[in-house]
Scaffold this active site. Structure first.
Site, mmCIF file in Angstrom:
data_model
loop_
_atom_site.group_PDB
_atom_site.id
_atom_site.type_symbol
_atom_site.label_atom_id
_atom_site.label_comp_id
_atom_site.label_asym_id
_atom_site.label_seq_id
_atom_site.Cartn_x
_atom_site.Cartn_y
_atom_site.Cartn_z
ATOM 1 N N ASP A 128 0.819 -1.330 0.044
ATOM 2 C CA ASP A 128 0.054 0.015 -0.018
ATOM 3 C C ASP A 128 0.917 1.064 0.027
ATOM 4 O O ASP A 128 0.440 2.397 -0.306
ATOM 5 C CB ASP A 128 -0.849 0.076 1.310
ATOM 6 N N ASN A 162 19.847 5.140 -19.537
ATOM 7 C CA ASN A 162 20.113 5.766 -18.290
ATOM 8 C C ASN A 162 21.510 6.422 -18.357
ATOM 9 O O ASN A 162 22.240 6.372 -17.162
ATOM 10 C CB ASN A 162 20.014 4.898 -17.179
ATOM 11 N N GLU A 186 26.901 -4.518 -23.818
ATOM 12 C CA GLU A 186 26.979 -4.667 -24.829
ATOM 13 C C GLU A 186 28.154 -4.208 -25.401
ATOM 14 O O GLU A 186 28.943 -4.641 -26.246
ATOM 15 C CB GLU A 186 25.767 -4.130 -25.777
#
Ligand code: ADP
Length: 746
Positions: free
Chosen positions: A152, A521, A618
């Site tokens: 919650d 990012n 990568e």
């Protein structure tokens, strides 16, 4: 402190397992013994087999599991002193020196009580001969540290709690599915989500789903006849062409007189007043279930580590603390304060002091509510008669990132609602060169909140030379007063180019803002970019599946993830999946490392390890490619294990945006427009990047970008998440288990 106990209690929450794993492994690493108390307070009261030491390997392979592997329960007995007396006796018998509690406010209240009553209860046990004086004297107090496990997000002490992000995933999966069926039949849906005193899930669910109306406990509709207002809004929406309508109701929603608003009531009202076919979906326990999101795994892991760091340095009688995550940082708050403030909201709601309740929830909550109220309008406020209507261009730049559409929608609607003219540039800077510019209306962005990809189109074109003339012409022709560019590094570079050419091209002398949207990012002025969370979740669910595929053989996987030169996705992906090894360009990869790693794998597989997992960015190394690593491991692994590679590829740029990305994109989009408008009205030229720094929205000047960026590798010079490197190293230490992570060391 020699021995700590850990348990999960109350409502289960996805991510509890990640917290448990981190507590156990960090504890063992600190030289502590870690005992798990099974079945929450019931296990503590019952004792016996419920209290058992945990090994490194026992918490392997649980990161991806929902719920809690050590069980949780609601325990009536513990609410009575007699029950707590038994609990203390069991703690003394097992010589547990401190407790880490993972649970909601009920469970943490229980722990607080146990800490406060400790001396009393111990004395009683001594007097009644149930424990010896000697045993009692060794435990004069009970240090307690709490981790909030609550879907919650209803507690003070943490901006977000374990399980909340996953619950939002479940809600958004449901609302996305409901929207499409609702649109097909032009039906209305009432969706009930959890939250008795806290409207967080409902509010953020509404923001992330583009619902039409939301009802929460802290801020009831401010008129008596809210039903009419809601129906009027839905009616208008239909007239504007909306095919679906959706009302989200928190289970604890109420009206301004304090009477509960049930989903049945909402359904009946819409049916009666609009003559529509209305269906109710109560999401219920679906919201608690399932595999934790990447965010919940990494949040809970960090909290677990911090809980052990906290308890191991705690003085005997120190007051209980909770560890939380505030402003993108780990924090410690006295449990007493957290409980008091949490209770204050519930009390304010019960006493119908709604303004107070909303204020106690914090400014961000109130602002989100305002934003939702604007974005869900059927039509915008009309512009004021004497208002200067600004002309603002919205565009993308760089590769696609999930959440780009969400940011554009928020920006467009906020702009139009503030009375301005919003223009969409198609196909990024290529479109700006070719004058592909159209005006948006309110409904042009309908449904964009939830859509992956890029409706406006995006590419990596960076304008130069004659392109700049063409851009200046486009900007002049459309009399553009300001630009919002939502995109990645090539978008930033393009805006920088325009900004730096202001002197040569007067058309560029306008405010411009960049909004970070890239899965990598890797942008300046922000801790996070829109799209990275979605990509991380795609990686995590793919790796979960890859791990499952290898149950029958001895196998190592090398998984290559995107990020360009930025290792964010690789490291956070490794942290969330328990990968034993992660290769980042930031750290470099040497042959010596590779040989050592293969050797470690060989040793582990020799001892019975069944699955190994390596994640490779990568661009980690130009020479040691993924294929090279596969061949090296395969060759050197000999008969001990075989090796497969998985290059995850463009699936990482696709998919519908995660709830986190939708909420983040909306927040940033709204902020950008307000700031742009402000600068344009002040006739002040500025070039800014918006972002999130320490959890708060903040702006960085384009002039500072060269200082902040490592241009050669297109990534910020300082990357905050590299601080998580030691945790990833520690928790996934090479192991020999069936599940791929560690049954080892101790
Ligand atoms: P949550 O921790 O998710 O809020 P509950 O409120 O059901 O869930 O609390 C879980 C357990 O914590 C309860 O079953 C009870 O054993 C214990 N507990 C809750 N509140 C108290 C209290 N006021 N005093 C003692 N124990 C409590």
């Amino acid at each position: 402190m020699k021995r700590i106990g850990v348990f999960t209690s109350g409502g289960d929450a996805p991510g509890m397992n990640a917290a448990l794993r981190a507590v156990v492994r960090t504890g063992l690493n600190h030289g502590l013994e870690v005992y798990a108390i099974y079945e929450g307070y019931s296990g503590l009261v019952e004792g016996g087999e419920n209290i058992r030491p945990m090994s490194w390997g026992e918490v392997g392979g649980i990161l991806h599991l929902g719920g809690t592997v050590i069980g949780s329960a609601r325990c009536k007995e513990f609410r009575e002193r007699a029950g707590r007396l038994r609990a203390v006796r069991n703690l003394l018998l097992h010589e547990i020196d401190g407790l880490i509690v993972i649970g909601g406010d009920g469970s943490l209240t229980g722990a607080y009580l146990l800490h406060n009553e400790w001396q009393d209860l111990v004395e009683e046990l001594v007097e009644t001969g149930q424990v010896t004086k000697k045993a009692a004297s060794r435990h004069k107090a009970l240090p307690v540290v709490g981790i909030i496990g609550s879907i919650d997000n209803d507690m003070f002490g943490s901006d977000i709690t374990t399980g909340t992000d996953t619950a939002l995933h479940r809600i958004v999966d449901a609302t996305d599915a409901i929207s499409s069926t609702a649109a097909s039949h032009q039906r209305s849906f009432v969706v009930e989500v959890m939250g008795r005193n806290c409207g967080y899930l409902a509010l953020m669910g509404a923001m992330a789903s583009g619902a039409d109306w939301v009802l929460i406990p802290e801020s009831p509709p401010d008129v008596d006849d809210w039903e009419e207002k809601m129906c009027e809004k839905l009616r208008k929406g239909r007239l504007m062409g909306r095919r679906d309508s959706m009302v989200i109701v928190a289970e604890g929603a109420r009206d301004c007189n304090g009477n509960p608003i049930t989903s049945r009531h909402v359904k009946e009202v819409i049916e009666e007043r609009l003559g529509e076919d209305v269906r109710i979906t109560v999401l219920g326990h679906v919201q608690r279930g399932g595999s934790p999101s990447a965010f919940d795994r990494n949040l809970s892991t960090q909290l677990g580590v911090e809980a052990v760091e906290t308890i191991s340095t705690m003085a005997g009688e120190a007051e209980p603390l909770i560890v939380g995550f505030q402003g993108n940082k780990l924090t410690r708050t006295p449990l007493r304060v957290a409980l008091e403030k949490t209770k204050a909201v519930a009390d304010a709601v019960a006493a119908r002091k709604f303004d107070e309740a909303l204020e106690l929830r914090g400014a961000a909550f109130g602002r989100s509510f305002e934003v939702v109220r604007t974005l869900v309008r059927a039509t915008p406020h009309p512009p004021a008669p004497d208002q200067r209507r600004l002309r603002i261009a919205i565009m993308h730049g760089g590769g696609p990132a999930p959440g780009m559409n969400t940011a554009a929608r928020a920006a467009v609607r906020i702009g139009i609602d503030r009375g301005h003219i919003m223009l969409g540039v198609r196909n990024a800077f290529r479109g700006l060169i070719n004058n592909e510019i159209n005006e948006f209306n309110w409904m042009s962005v309908n449904g964009w909140a939830t859509r992956g990809g890029s409706e406006l189109g995006t590419n990596r074109t960076i304008p130069k030379g004659r392109d700049l003339y063409a851009i200046a012409r486009s900007l002049e022709e459309h009399q553009i007063d300001g630009i919002l560019m939502i995109g990645g590094w090539s978008g930033y570079q393009s805006i920088l180019e325009l900004y730096n050419q202001r002197k040569n091209y007067p058309a560029f002398d306008i405010p411009m803002i960049c909004l970070p949207a890239t899965i990598n990012n890797n942008l300046p002025g922000t801790e996070l970019s829109v799209g990275a969370d979605t990509a991380l979740n795609s990686i995590v669910s793919a790796v979960d599946k890859i791990k499952q595929s290898a149950v029958a053989s001895q196998r190592a996987f090398i998984v290559e993830v995107m990020g360009y030169y930025c290792g964010y996705l690789a490291l956070m992906g490794a942290l969330a999946t328990g990968a034993e090894r992660v290769y980042l360009h930031e750290e470099g990869v040497s042959m010596r490392d590779l040989v050592a790693d293969v050797e470690e794998f060989r040793e582990a597989f020799k001892k019975g390890k069944r699955l190994g997992l390596v994640i490779r960015n990568e661009m980690a190394n130009e020479v040691y490619t993924t294929n090279f690593m596969r061949m090296l491991f395969e060759e050197e692994g000999g008969d001990l294990f075989d090796v497969r590679q998985a290059i995850l590829g463009h699936m990482q740029q696709g998919g519908t945006p995660s709830p986190f990305d939708r909420i983040f994109a909306t927040r940033l989009g709204v902020n950008c427009i307000d700031t742009l408008v402000d600068y344009i009205e002040r006739r002040e030229t500025v070039g800014l990047c918006i972002g999130q720094v320490r959890g708060e929205v903040s702006f960085t000047h384009l002039d500072d970008v060269p200082r902040l960026m490592d241009y050669e590798h297109s990534r910020p010079v300082r990357q905050w998440w590299m601080d998580l490197r030691p945790i990833a190293n520690l928790l996934a230490r090479q192991g020999y288990s069936l599940t791929g992570e560690g049954e080892t060391a101790e």
